[in-house]
Design an enzyme around this catalytic site. Sequence first.
Site, short mmCIF file in Angstrom:
data_model
loop_
_atom_site.label_atom_id
_atom_site.label_comp_id
_atom_site.label_asym_id
_atom_site.label_seq_id
_atom_site.Cartn_x
_atom_site.Cartn_y
_atom_site.Cartn_z
N ASP A 45 0.49 36.73 61.57
CA ASP A 45 0.58 35.31 61.88
C ASP A 45 0.87 34.56 60.58
OD1 ASP A 45 0.00 32.60 63.03
OD2 ASP A 45 -0.70 33.79 64.72
N HIS A 56 4.23 34.85 59.67
CA HIS A 56 4.88 33.67 60.24
C HIS A 56 5.13 32.57 59.21
CE1 HIS A 56 3.45 34.70 64.62
NE2 HIS A 56 4.17 35.66 64.05
#
Length: 447
Positions: free
Chosen positions: A244, A267
Amino acid sequence: MSCSWRFVSNQLWIFLAVYLRPDFIRGDGFDPIIQQIPSYPNDPKVKIISINDYGAIGDGITDDAESLQGAWKAACSSTSPVRIMIPVGTYFIKPSNFYGPCQSKLTLRIYGSIVAPEDPGAWEGLDSHKWLYFDRIDNLTVEGGGLIDGAGQKWWAQTCKANKSDICPHPPTAVIFHQCNNLKVKRLTLVNSPQMHIAFSESIHVSASYIGVLAPEDSPNTDGIHISKSMQVEIKNAMISTGDDCISIVGNSSHIRMQNITCGPGHGISIGSLGKSNSSATIQYVTLDGADLRNTANGVRIKTWQGGSGLVRKISFNNITMQNVSNPIVIDQYYCDSPLPCLNQTSALKIDHISFRGITGTSLKEVAIRFACSDTFSCTNLYLENVQLVPISGTVRSSCWNAYGTISGVVYPPACISCCEPHQLALRRDESDSLNLRLGSMKLSKE
């Protein structure tokens, strides 16, 4: 699988991951996994407490949580500075809370490895949001070159993103520091957290340096470093590879500085998400100076939900290299991480004074710069300087909606931001017309 064998297999996986990824070791020699045990000067004024003195075994099988709690309580009640030692070894620790305030300065020095339970059932009857939780402890230092293993694989398999079930247990964050002021965290590696790896919440004056985070690219919601409702936070010399956001900043945080960050996969580095469920938030005075992002879903990003309120301002992203990044520069005010479509709403956070300087690299997707701003509140005072993002293949372009600002130097792909909002353009036209009338009157009077 036994705890001891699991630890050995995890270490083998980590060893292979590092040595098959030479890019994960920075040029200054910092390796987040294979950190040599640093030497520290001895201070005769500091009392030393080892968790082994309180019965810890360190075999990776025996639950050593009670021993760690005993050492913590003794240290926290001391009126003179104390150093709690976690020696070389593997310490299996069930969910534990460490409460302050303490009587004096504390140092938790981790030389060995701390390992979480594999089975989510270990949290039955407990708060599943946390594993190692530090609450209201000022002047705390956590250091040592050790490893914190969240053993999150079974948690990942139970998340809503993995099994699409209506009943999804909430995975714990590996390490949470809540209301911990004047905090220092340095030379630690965290791996495989069930959810976020390390979180700072409602804390002031935080320094985190030489932090390593490693989790699989497909591990859900495993943010590397999460900052919430905190001020005066410095993150530097961090290497994060996760599933993430490498770093996420939310909820009324300000004066955050990040420096020398390596990120990928993951991310990217994110402000947000903000404004979910019509909530309010203010994020301001955030600086990223020096980052290397590789094979990430996003580069630098601001993400807000429709329906929220508040302000994002004075954010600066500087001196960043990107390699094979899908969405290098993003402002997304229509963020919707939901299985159902999000409703269109007029309320939104205001985004103002956001700068992007010295950003170079390659974009995996065609849209390398995307500013999708709210219909209600335009993004204002955006600034791009010396941004050069080229395609892996094909072409790249910018995409803008209701975005206003200026550019300087070479910007590629060409920025699509407008110089002024419509009402400002109208004001400029009125001022220009007024000036022309005055000049015309002066000319006629002279004639």
